[in-house]
Design a protein around this motif. Structure first.
Motif, PDB file in Angstrom:
ATOM      1  N   GLY A 323       1.070  -1.003  -0.111  1.00 11.58           N
ATOM      2  CA  GLY A 323       0.206  -0.057   0.066  1.00 11.58           C
ATOM      3  C   GLY A 323       0.932   1.262  -0.037  1.00 11.58           C
ATOM      4  N   MET A 324       0.113   2.487   0.408  1.00  8.18           N
ATOM      5  CA  MET A 324       0.888   3.462   0.151  1.00  8.18           C
ATOM      6  C   MET A 324      -0.077   4.549   0.832  1.00  8.18           C
ATOM      7  N   SER A 325       0.488   5.715   1.398  1.00 11.10           N
ATOM      8  CA  SER A 325      -0.229   6.671   2.234  1.00 11.10           C
ATOM      9  C   SER A 325      -1.293   7.174   1.220  1.00 11.10           C
ATOM     10  N   GLU A 326      -1.029   7.329   0.119  1.00 12.73           N
ATOM     11  CA  GLU A 326      -1.766   8.019  -1.005  1.00 12.73           C
ATOM     12  C   GLU A 326      -3.217   7.096  -1.100  1.00 12.73           C
ATOM     13  N   ALA A 327      -2.968   5.793  -0.764  1.00 11.76           N
ATOM     14  CA  ALA A 327      -4.383   4.835  -0.984  1.00 11.76           C
ATOM     15  C   ALA A 327      -4.666   4.617   0.493  1.00 11.76           C
ATOM     16  N   SER A 328      -4.772   5.331   1.521  1.00 15.16           N
ATOM     17  CA  SER A 328      -5.049   5.175   2.765  1.00 15.16           C
ATOM     18  C   SER A 328      -4.683   4.072   3.419  1.00 15.16           C
ATOM     19  N   ALA A 329      -3.596   3.138   3.168  1.00 11.18           N
ATOM     20  CA  ALA A 329      -2.790   2.330   3.527  1.00 11.18           C
ATOM     21  C   ALA A 329      -2.591   1.125   2.623  1.00 11.18           C
ATOM     22  N   THR A 330      -3.700   0.548   2.117  1.00 15.19           N
ATOM     23  CA  THR A 330      -3.732  -0.851   1.533  1.00 15.19           C
ATOM     24  C   THR A 330      -4.174  -0.725   0.284  1.00 15.19           C
ATOM     25  N   ILE A 331      -3.722  -1.633  -0.804  1.00 17.93           N
ATOM     26  CA  ILE A 331      -4.036  -1.847  -2.108  1.00 17.93           C
ATOM     27  C   ILE A 331      -4.156  -3.365  -2.458  1.00 17.93           C
ATOM     28  N   THR A 332      -3.170  -3.967  -1.882  1.00 13.73           N
ATOM     29  CA  THR A 332      -3.170  -5.628  -1.705  1.00 13.73           C
ATOM     30  C   THR A 332      -3.058  -6.148  -0.789  1.00 13.73           C
ATOM     31  N   ILE A 333      -3.624  -7.459  -0.262  1.00 16.01           N
ATOM     32  CA  ILE A 333      -3.088  -8.175   0.790  1.00 16.01           C
ATOM     33  C   ILE A 333      -3.235  -9.686   0.238  1.00 16.01           C
ATOM     34  N   SER A 334      -2.220 -10.547   0.675  1.00 15.05           N
ATOM     35  CA  SER A 334      -2.204 -11.971   0.325  1.00 15.05           C
ATOM     36  C   SER A 334      -3.675 -12.566   1.156  1.00 15.05           C
ATOM     37  N   PRO A 335      -4.328 -13.260   0.396  1.00 13.30           N
ATOM     38  CA  PRO A 335      -5.382 -14.047   0.910  1.00 13.30           C
ATOM     39  C   PRO A 335      -4.752 -15.038   1.839  1.00 13.30           C
ATOM     40  N   LEU A 336      -5.337 -15.129   3.171  1.00  5.09           N
ATOM     41  CA  LEU A 336      -4.975 -16.108   4.153  1.00  5.09           C
ATOM     42  C   LEU A 336      -5.159 -17.761   3.961  1.00  5.09           C
ATOM     43  N   GLU A 337      -6.182 -17.922   2.789  1.00  8.79           N
ATOM     44  CA  GLU A 337      -6.211 -19.320   2.500  1.00  8.79           C
ATOM     45  C   GLU A 337      -5.244 -19.605   1.456  1.00  8.79           C
ATOM     46  N   ALA A 338      -4.725 -18.822   0.756  1.00 14.06           N
ATOM     47  CA  ALA A 338      -3.930 -18.957  -0.360  1.00 14.06           C
ATOM     48  C   ALA A 338      -2.572 -18.045  -0.620  1.00 14.06           C
ATOM     49  N   PRO A 339      -1.717 -17.921   0.442  1.00 14.28           N
ATOM     50  CA  PRO A 339      -0.669 -16.902   0.194  1.00 14.28           C
ATOM     51  C   PRO A 339       0.187 -17.395  -0.824  1.00 14.28           C
ATOM     52  N   ARG A 340       1.052 -16.719  -1.299  1.00 17.50           N
ATOM     53  CA  ARG A 340       2.156 -16.879  -2.352  1.00 17.50           C
ATOM     54  C   ARG A 340       3.588 -16.306  -1.796  1.00 17.50           C
ATOM     55  N   PRO A 341       4.316 -16.984  -1.042  1.00 19.52           N
ATOM     56  CA  PRO A 341       5.332 -16.393  -0.593  1.00 19.52           C
ATOM     57  C   PRO A 341       6.221 -15.377  -1.611  1.00 19.52           C
ATOM     58  N   GLY A 342       6.473 -14.332  -1.182  1.00 23.07           N
ATOM     59  CA  GLY A 342       7.216 -13.352  -2.044  1.00 23.07           C
ATOM     60  C   GLY A 342       6.105 -12.348  -2.838  1.00 23.07           C
ATOM     61  N   SER A 343       5.101 -12.847  -2.675  1.00 27.51           N
ATOM     62  CA  SER A 343       4.045 -11.798  -3.395  1.00 27.51           C
ATOM     63  C   SER A 343       3.341 -11.043  -2.256  1.00 27.51           C
ATOM     64  N   VAL A 344       3.109  -9.908  -2.701  1.00 26.14           N
ATOM     65  CA  VAL A 344       2.315  -8.786  -1.657  1.00 26.14           C
ATOM     66  C   VAL A 344       0.717  -9.096  -1.831  1.00 26.14           C
ATOM     67  N   GLY A 345       0.145  -9.912  -2.480  1.00 26.48           N
ATOM     68  CA  GLY A 345      -1.160 -10.356  -2.158  1.00 26.48           C
ATOM     69  C   GLY A 345      -1.850  -9.998  -3.525  1.00 26.48           C
ATOM     70  N   ARG A 346      -3.203  -9.897  -3.298  1.00 30.64           N
ATOM     71  CA  ARG A 346      -4.077  -9.707  -4.594  1.00 30.64           C
ATOM     72  C   ARG A 346      -4.727  -8.349  -4.139  1.00 30.64           C
ATOM     73  N   LEU A 347      -5.633  -7.831  -5.062  1.00 28.05           N
ATOM     74  CA  LEU A 347      -6.046  -6.409  -5.023  1.00 28.05           C
ATOM     75  C   LEU A 347      -7.176  -6.603  -4.066  1.00 28.05           C
ATOM     76  N   LEU A 348      -7.479  -5.671  -3.226  1.00 31.06           N
ATOM     77  CA  LEU A 348      -8.565  -5.411  -2.082  1.00 31.06           C
ATOM     78  C   LEU A 348      -9.883  -5.239  -2.922  1.00 31.06           C
ATOM     79  N   PRO A 349     -11.058  -5.575  -2.459  1.00 31.70           N
ATOM     80  CA  PRO A 349     -12.460  -5.041  -2.962  1.00 31.70           C
ATOM     81  C   PRO A 349     -12.318  -3.630  -3.585  1.00 31.70           C
TER      82      PRO A 349
END
Length: 526
Positions: A323-349
């Motif tokens: 994420g970034m301050s300009e996006a109020s904190a978060t843009i992507t988070i790894s899904p807890l049920e299927a994280p991929r090490p090294g990835s910063v996750g998938r887009l939030l709703p």
């Protein structure tokens, strides 16, 4: 936009805005009653949910009685304490805007932020009161308050212990600002990021849709509340869920581990250096960390190997977010049920993204690296009083340029490759090279200077200065010159004396040449 390749979140959309940050965070306060909402990690001092909600109402009334009104700015230069939430949410409930400042900023740095934000009031803690009072004087701040007691400052308790009637300020979540964090953006000096109540509330809903903070969680707030991840992620998500949020005023590894053990912490968000310590440091074996169910990591990318080692050692889920301050904190988070090490996750709703070729401006598909652009209801309104900087970062169609070189895989997982922007990430802190270069060039013996990151296993990156001398000076003198004028996390860690700084014929600094030299140097050394 014709011809674009856009990634969109496949998660159900969340409600956008509709309420204020304090109302969102404390909606369940009456129901939760005396359950601990905020706990001081060091002392155990506790604010229950009903007490917190009543305190926020009283702080709002106390501020209104001082003439603090809608749109005015309250600055908080304080470590994490339960009272931080009282002050921040009280100011927002009074119609005000909160700007958080690192309490380790120098007098000059703090004065610059206070003046730029137009802060009317400043709240700090006793150890930093003298510096805060001096900065407030330089910036024209009306009054300095303090959590506790300090000469020359008003006790914060005066905002709580009074007979003023409650206030009911009409706040429009969609248009009225709630927070003004400072970010260096993609380049340059710190700028105030204007975030509305709606963008912050929506961001909390988006993050919670993936993180799933629970009422039985004990959330450790080690990331500072003056940072968006502390104020805009940990606090509202934790309180909205009815969890107990444990605050840490300062980080040291032993104290952090002891707090997890003693408070039976279940969830925390850390920066990569802390994740590295959890994965490798022998001290972690001395503590019972079995209560942890989830550790999030953000602020900078974490290597896949470290992420795996951390998860295996702790025996819990470890996931990354971006994420970034300009996006109020978060843009992507790894899904807890299927994280991929090294990835910063998938887009939030409610969030969409593009990968844009920095050279051609064309869109790129899966597996190809370019600048990440994002769009969603959590993005900023703009930079305070900086329309040109805003236009460079946020276009007319709402696309926010991240300044980060990224790629998506075929399944929509995001990977951060590098930074197009010039910021140095030291232990999760943003360090703007331009600020340090300005300071070095102010030294009478410096003819030219460039500051670039050097990879560092403990800090992620350290600021290194390449300096051309025009007079007599030593590297140690230049290190001290900068250290005396900036907060500890911004200090230059090494000085390389050189005959020439690489520049284009236009005079533009060829920073990438120096960055590659530092990486090659690191490669040779280790």
């Amino acid at each position: 936009m014709p011809g674009t390749h856009t990634w969109r979140s496949d998660l159900p959309a969340v409600e956008v805005g509709g309420t204020t940050v304090p109302a969102f965070a404390l909606e369940r306060a009456a129901e939760l009653g005396e359950k601990p909402a905020l706990v001081d990690g060091a002392t155990g001092r506790t604010l229950g949910y009903r007490q917190l909600a009543a305190g926020v109402e009283r702080v709002a009334a106390g501020l209104a009685a001082r003439g603090f009104g809608k749109g005015e700015v309250l600055a908080l230069a304080s470590p994490n304490l339960p009272e931080y939430a009282l002050a921040a949410y009280g100011a927002m409930a009074a119609g005000g805007v909160v700007t958080g400042a690192n309490p380790l900023l120098t007098t000059g740095e703090l004065a610059d932020q206070l003046a730029d934000a137009g802060a009317r009031l400043l709240i700090t803690v006793p150890p930093f009161a003298e510096r805060a009072i001096a900065a407030a004087g330089k910036a024209g701040v009306e009054e300095v308050l303090v959590f506790g007691e300090a000469d020359g400052a008003t006790p914060f308790r005066e905002l709580v212990a009074h007979q003023h009637p409650p206030v009911d300020v009409a706040v429009d979540p969609a248009s009225d600002l709630a927070a003004l964090p400072y970010s260096s953006g993609t380049t340059g000096l710190p700028k105030g990021v204007e975030l509305t109540h709606a963008s912050l509330v929506t961001s909390a809903r988006q993050s919670q849709a993936v993180m799933g903070v629970r009422e039985d969680d004990v959330v450790l707030a080690v990331l500072p509340f003056f940072h968006v991840m502390g104020l805009n992620l940990i606090l509202p998500c934790g309180l909205r869920a009815g969890a107990s949020v444990v605050t840490l005023a300062r980080f040291d590894l032993e104290g952090f581990l002891e707090t997890i053990q003693e408070r039976r912490v279940t969830f925390t968000i850390v920066v990569p250096p802390i994740a590295l310590a959890l994965a490798n440091h022998p001290l972690a074996d001395r503590y019972d960390l079995s209560s942890l169910r989830l550790v999030g990591c953000g602020g900078a990318p974490l290597g896949a190997d470290v992420e795996r080692r951390c998860a295996e050692r702790l025996g819990c889920d470890v996931v990354q977010g971006f994420g970034m301050s300009e996006a109020s904190a978060t843009i992507t988070i790894s899904p807890l049920e299927a994280p991929r090490p090294g990835s910063v996750g998938r887009l939030l709703p409610n969030t969409e993204a593009r990968i844009v070729d920095p050279e051609t401006g064309g869109d790129l598909g899966a597996g190809r690296a370019g600048e990440l652009w994002v769009r969603g209801p959590q993005t900023m309104r703009g930079y305070r009083d900086r329309p040109e900087a805003t236009a460079r970062t946020l276009d007319a169609e709402g696309w926010l340029r991240s300044g980060d070189l990224c790629h998506f895989d075929e399944d929509g997982y995001l990977y951060v490759v590098d930074r197009l922007k010039e910021l140095i990430k030291y232990k999760g802190h943003q360090v703007a090279p331009a600020e340090l270069e300005h300071l070095l060039l102010a030294h009478p013996a410096v003819a030219d200077a460039a500051v670039v990151p050097r990879p560092d296993p403990g800090a992620g990156e350290i600021p290194v200065a390449h300096v051309v001398l025009g007079g007599e000076a030593t590297a140690d003198e230049l290190l001290s010159w900068v250290a005396e004028r900036v907060a500890p996390h911004k200090r230059v860690r090494a000085v390389q004396l050189t005959d020439q700084i690489p520049r284009a014929p236009s005079g533009k600094l060829l920073r990438r040449v120096l960055v590659e030299a530092e990486r090659a140097r690191r490669g040779r050394e280790g």
